[in-house]
Design a protein around this motif. Sequence first.
Motif, PDB file in Angstrom:
ATOM      1  N   LYS A 147       5.735   0.530 -38.904  1.00 51.78           N
ATOM      2  CA  LYS A 147       6.749  -0.475 -39.133  1.00 51.78           C
ATOM      3  C   LYS A 147       6.705  -2.178 -38.959  1.00 51.78           C
ATOM      4  O   LYS A 147       6.831  -1.549 -38.119  1.00 51.78           O
ATOM      5  CB  LYS A 147       8.559   0.136 -39.688  1.00 51.78           C
ATOM      6  N   ASN A 155      10.431  -5.300 -41.771  1.00 54.03           N
ATOM      7  CA  ASN A 155      11.176  -4.670 -43.013  1.00 54.03           C
ATOM      8  C   ASN A 155       9.555  -3.646 -44.160  1.00 54.03           C
ATOM      9  O   ASN A 155       9.408  -3.290 -45.041  1.00 54.03           O
ATOM     10  CB  ASN A 155      11.575  -5.277 -43.779  1.00 54.03           C
ATOM     11  N   THR A 156       8.284  -4.182 -43.538  1.00 52.95           N
ATOM     12  CA  THR A 156       7.076  -4.011 -44.340  1.00 52.95           C
ATOM     13  C   THR A 156       6.303  -2.753 -43.443  1.00 52.95           C
ATOM     14  O   THR A 156       7.020  -2.256 -42.315  1.00 52.95           O
ATOM     15  CB  THR A 156       6.398  -4.565 -43.613  1.00 52.95           C
ATOM     16  N   GLU A 157       5.618  -2.088 -44.238  1.00 48.16           N
ATOM     17  CA  GLU A 157       5.382  -0.807 -43.529  1.00 48.16           C
ATOM     18  C   GLU A 157       3.821  -0.698 -44.401  1.00 48.16           C
ATOM     19  O   GLU A 157       3.811  -0.425 -45.367  1.00 48.16           O
ATOM     20  CB  GLU A 157       6.224   0.511 -44.521  1.00 48.16           C
TER      21      GLU A 157
END
Length: 199
Positions: A60, A63-65
């Motif tokens: 992570k 907010n991005t995986e």
Amino acid sequence: MTKLSSSMVHIEHGQPLTTSTSIAERFNKAHKNILRDIEKLECSDEFRELNFELTFEINKIGNTERKTPYYKITRDGFAFLCMGFTGKEAARFKEDYINAFNLLESKASYENHVLAELNNKLKDRVLTSDLRYRKIYRYLQKDLTNEEIARCMKISTRMVRQLLRELRELEMLPNQEVFVLAHTGRISRVNPHQLGLEV
């Protein structure tokens, strides 16, 4: 060597495994090249499924995986993949990996043996110490119904079902394992086919 081995190979569900990331790191290769090499292997689909498991590491960032692919690899998969790696340093790393696999395989084998022995002793103790289990086991070998067993043991059919459930959970029903009551009252484990019993 032991410190190096433990980071190169790990045990998962009782099986020693390594990863494509570990191989890339040890052999000083780019991980994308190891992934490419695995995908280009000229092996059967069955061998690939058994020895190379595509997995994703999820990282992570805010907010991005981000999913990063890597492979979990068995000993046979490692041998197949790395047999083409050449050079003195590659030979040393291959030897280190083989030693690491051997070390963890012998450790896993010993632990499984100890657990199996403890499990067998526990089952023997349960059957020899609880008269109800011994009785119900004998009646099951005579193919009696639950109702017939209940009448013979002078208990309810509900209690018979409970005892059967307990024996099933302990894997001690005649169709799971066969125990023979010896003259001493001890119970020994034998192969049902040796007794000519259908399982």
